[in-house]
Design a protein around this motif. Structure first.
Motif, PDB file in Angstrom:
ATOM      1  N   PRO A 285      10.318  -1.861  -3.014  1.00 47.07           N
ATOM      2  CA  PRO A 285      10.833  -0.858  -2.072  1.00 47.07           C
ATOM      3  C   PRO A 285       9.697   0.000  -1.529  1.00 47.07           C
ATOM      4  N   ASP A 286       9.672   0.171  -0.206  1.00 49.44           N
ATOM      5  CA  ASP A 286       8.570   0.893   0.433  1.00 49.44           C
ATOM      6  C   ASP A 286       9.000   2.193   1.091  1.00 49.44           C
ATOM      7  N   SER A 287      10.207   2.641   0.771  1.00 49.50           N
ATOM      8  CA  SER A 287      10.685   3.936   1.269  1.00 49.50           C
ATOM      9  C   SER A 287      11.535   4.577   0.185  1.00 49.50           C
TER      10      SER A 287
ATOM     11  N   LYS B 140      14.409   5.936   0.520  1.00 43.12           N
ATOM     12  CA  LYS B 140      15.809   5.513   0.666  1.00 43.12           C
ATOM     13  C   LYS B 140      16.043   4.154   0.010  1.00 43.12           C
ATOM     14  N   ARG B 141      15.166   3.201   0.272  1.00 43.72           N
ATOM     15  CA  ARG B 141      15.309   1.870  -0.338  1.00 43.72           C
ATOM     16  C   ARG B 141      15.182   1.943  -1.851  1.00 43.72           C
ATOM     17  N   TYR B 142      14.259   2.758  -2.312  1.00 49.48           N
ATOM     18  CA  TYR B 142      14.051   2.896  -3.755  1.00 49.48           C
ATOM     19  C   TYR B 142      15.297   3.474  -4.419  1.00 49.48           C
ATOM     20  N   ALA B 143      15.844   4.543  -3.837  1.00 48.01           N
ATOM     21  CA  ALA B 143      17.024   5.188  -4.426  1.00 48.01           C
ATOM     22  C   ALA B 143      18.218   4.241  -4.437  1.00 48.01           C
ATOM     23  N   ARG B 144      18.397   3.479  -3.359  1.00 45.14           N
ATOM     24  CA  ARG B 144      19.511   2.534  -3.296  1.00 45.14           C
ATOM     25  C   ARG B 144      19.350   1.435  -4.350  1.00 45.14           C
ATOM     26  N   LEU B 145      18.126   0.933  -4.493  1.00 40.11           N
ATOM     27  CA  LEU B 145      17.862  -0.107  -5.491  1.00 40.11           C
ATOM     28  C   LEU B 145      18.186   0.391  -6.887  1.00 40.11           C
ATOM     29  N   LYS B 146      17.737   1.595  -7.225  1.00 44.76           N
ATOM     30  CA  LYS B 146      17.962   2.129  -8.566  1.00 44.76           C
ATOM     31  C   LYS B 146      19.432   2.447  -8.814  1.00 44.76           C
TER      32      LYS B 146
ATOM     33  N   LYS C 271       0.793  -1.228   0.000  1.00 44.23           N
ATOM     34  CA  LYS C 271       0.000   0.000   0.000  1.00 44.23           C
ATOM     35  C   LYS C 271       0.827   1.281   0.000  1.00 44.23           C
ATOM     36  N   SER C 272       2.112   1.195   0.264  1.00 45.48           N
ATOM     37  CA  SER C 272       2.916   2.419   0.352  1.00 45.48           C
ATOM     38  C   SER C 272       3.007   3.110  -1.005  1.00 45.48           C
ATOM     39  N   ILE C 273       3.165   4.417  -0.981  1.00 49.88           N
ATOM     40  CA  ILE C 273       3.263   5.212  -2.204  1.00 49.88           C
ATOM     41  C   ILE C 273       4.441   4.760  -3.056  1.00 49.88           C
ATOM     42  N   VAL C 274       5.583   4.518  -2.417  1.00 53.65           N
ATOM     43  CA  VAL C 274       6.787   4.151  -3.164  1.00 53.65           C
ATOM     44  C   VAL C 274       6.600   2.791  -3.841  1.00 53.65           C
ATOM     45  N   ALA C 275       6.009   1.835  -3.120  1.00 59.19           N
ATOM     46  CA  ALA C 275       5.785   0.510  -3.704  1.00 59.19           C
ATOM     47  C   ALA C 275       4.804   0.585  -4.869  1.00 59.19           C
ATOM     48  N   ARG C 276       3.787   1.415  -4.737  1.00 54.93           N
ATOM     49  CA  ARG C 276       2.812   1.548  -5.822  1.00 54.93           C
ATOM     50  C   ARG C 276       3.439   2.212  -7.045  1.00 54.93           C
ATOM     51  N   PHE C 277       4.321   3.178  -6.816  1.00 55.57           N
ATOM     52  CA  PHE C 277       5.042   3.773  -7.944  1.00 55.57           C
ATOM     53  C   PHE C 277       5.925   2.726  -8.624  1.00 55.57           C
ATOM     54  N   SER C 278       6.608   1.914  -7.814  1.00 56.06           N
ATOM     55  CA  SER C 278       7.463   0.864  -8.372  1.00 56.06           C
ATOM     56  C   SER C 278       6.654  -0.094  -9.236  1.00 56.06           C
ATOM     57  N   GLN C 279       5.445  -0.415  -8.787  1.00 56.88           N
ATOM     58  CA  GLN C 279       4.600  -1.306  -9.575  1.00 56.88           C
ATOM     59  C   GLN C 279       4.219  -0.674 -10.909  1.00 56.88           C
ATOM     60  N   LEU C 280       3.961   0.620 -10.905  1.00 55.04           N
ATOM     61  CA  LEU C 280       3.622   1.299 -12.153  1.00 55.04           C
ATOM     62  C   LEU C 280       4.794   1.287 -13.137  1.00 55.04           C
TER      63      LEU C 280
END
Length: 322
Positions: free
Chosen positions: A204-206, A208-214, A120-129
């Motif tokens: 990724p649900d934050s 920070k996690r998203y930026a590190r993954l990318k 449900k997190s915003i970051v995870a939903r963006f990742s799914q898109l």
């Protein structure tokens, strides 16, 4: 003898692998038709204890990374078709049936399925898109050149002839891209089946996690591009807008020192690059509005973060000269 072998690499997966295995054991196909192989990649948590509750073939190895773990699973696989998913994925009830369906065409050697998430997190939903954007590209391609390991199938004979995944990739990052490009360059036919769905528990649900993954996506993709420079220009999986957005951000950054010597020119270059970036963001924003209007409004900021993270990772990969 099973017809299909499902291989799941696991590292410290006690919190997620139970959901994965429960879903795999409840696939509506005859139990004798498939086997489940779990390769424990040196876990130090309770992963092994969880596995005692499931009818799986258990293989333990020292921690050597998922590429090695998957290859190790193939060594023991009895099926002629091998399927891969991850320990933090929950396959849909018809996942196996959908994964094996394209293999009815004897010319197809690999199949790629699709990601979904219930996070449900915003970051995870963006990742799914982001995945949804790529899936739309893949649907338009007759044959593809990218098979991700979260939902992947291969003819075992071909996989072994290719030498499997390159074990010099120590983490779960672009080792599947490298194998896919190798197969594509040899003319093997690979297809996308959007109905072969797994639900990812760990987008990724934050920020920070998203930026590190990318960042690390960019780093390891450069390693792959050095081997397959033609794929840097175009493949069936990477949106061209992503690459151009990274260049646009680079243009914005380069305009800043220009402004020191020529404020007017620096401002012109900066505004032009920023407008270019926004124009490139429009296709993604339109897709997002159809599915997640809230994410669409936030997407320019996320896309800027993505460009910065991937770009810096790619630059680091280029400088490291790996």
């Amino acid at each position: 003898m099973p017809l299909y072998s499902i291989i799941v690499p696991a590292y410290n997966a006690e919190g997620t692998i139970e959901s994965c295995l429960s879903a795999l054991e409840n696939q509506p196909i005859p139990k004798e038709d498939y086997e489940i192989i779990v390769v424990d990649d040196g876990s130090i948590d309770g992963t092994a204890n969880v596995l005692k509750n499931y009818a799986v073939k258990y293989i333990k190895q020292e921690n050597k990374g998922p590429a090695t773990a998957r290859n190790r699973g193939v060594e023991d696989a009895k099926g002629e078709i091998i399927l891969f998913t991850d320990s933090d994925c929950v396959p849909d009830i018809n996942w196996v049936s959908e994964m094996i369906k394209p293999f009815k065409d004897v010319d197809v050697v690999a199949v790629k399925g699709a990601y979904r998430t219930r996070q449900k997190s915003i970051v995870a939903r963006f990742s799914q898109l982001e995945f949804e954007e790529r899936f739309e590209m893949l649907k338009k391609a007759g044959y593809i050149d990218m098979v991700d390991t979260y939902s992947a199938g291969f003819r075992k004979e071909i996989f072994r002839k290719m030498g499997g995944f390159d074990t010099s990739f120590p983490v779960a990052n672009n080792e599947d891209t490298e194998l896919s490009y190798r197969m594509s360059n040899l003319g093997f036919k690979m297809v996308f089946n959007p109905n072969a769905v797994v639900y990812h528990l760990n987008h990724p649900d934050s920020v920070k996690r998203y930026a590190r993954l990318k960042f690390w996506r960019g780093y390891w993709r450069v390693v792959v591009y050095k081997r397959f420079p033609d794929k840097m220009l175009k493949d069936t999986y990477t949106p061209q807008t992503l690459k151009l957005q990274t260049l646009a951000l680079f243009g914005i950054i380069c305009s800043l020192p220009v402004a020191v010597f020529s404020p007017a020119l620096g401002m012109y270059l900066s505004i032009s690059a920023a407008l270019f970036f926004l124009i490139l963001s429009m296709p993604f924003m339109l897709l997002a509005f159809k599915k997640e209007p809230v994410i669409a409004l936030l997407s320019p900021a996320f896309l800027l973060l993505r460009a910065a993270s991937i770009g810096s990772g790619a630059l680091w990969g280029a400088l490291k000269g790996r």
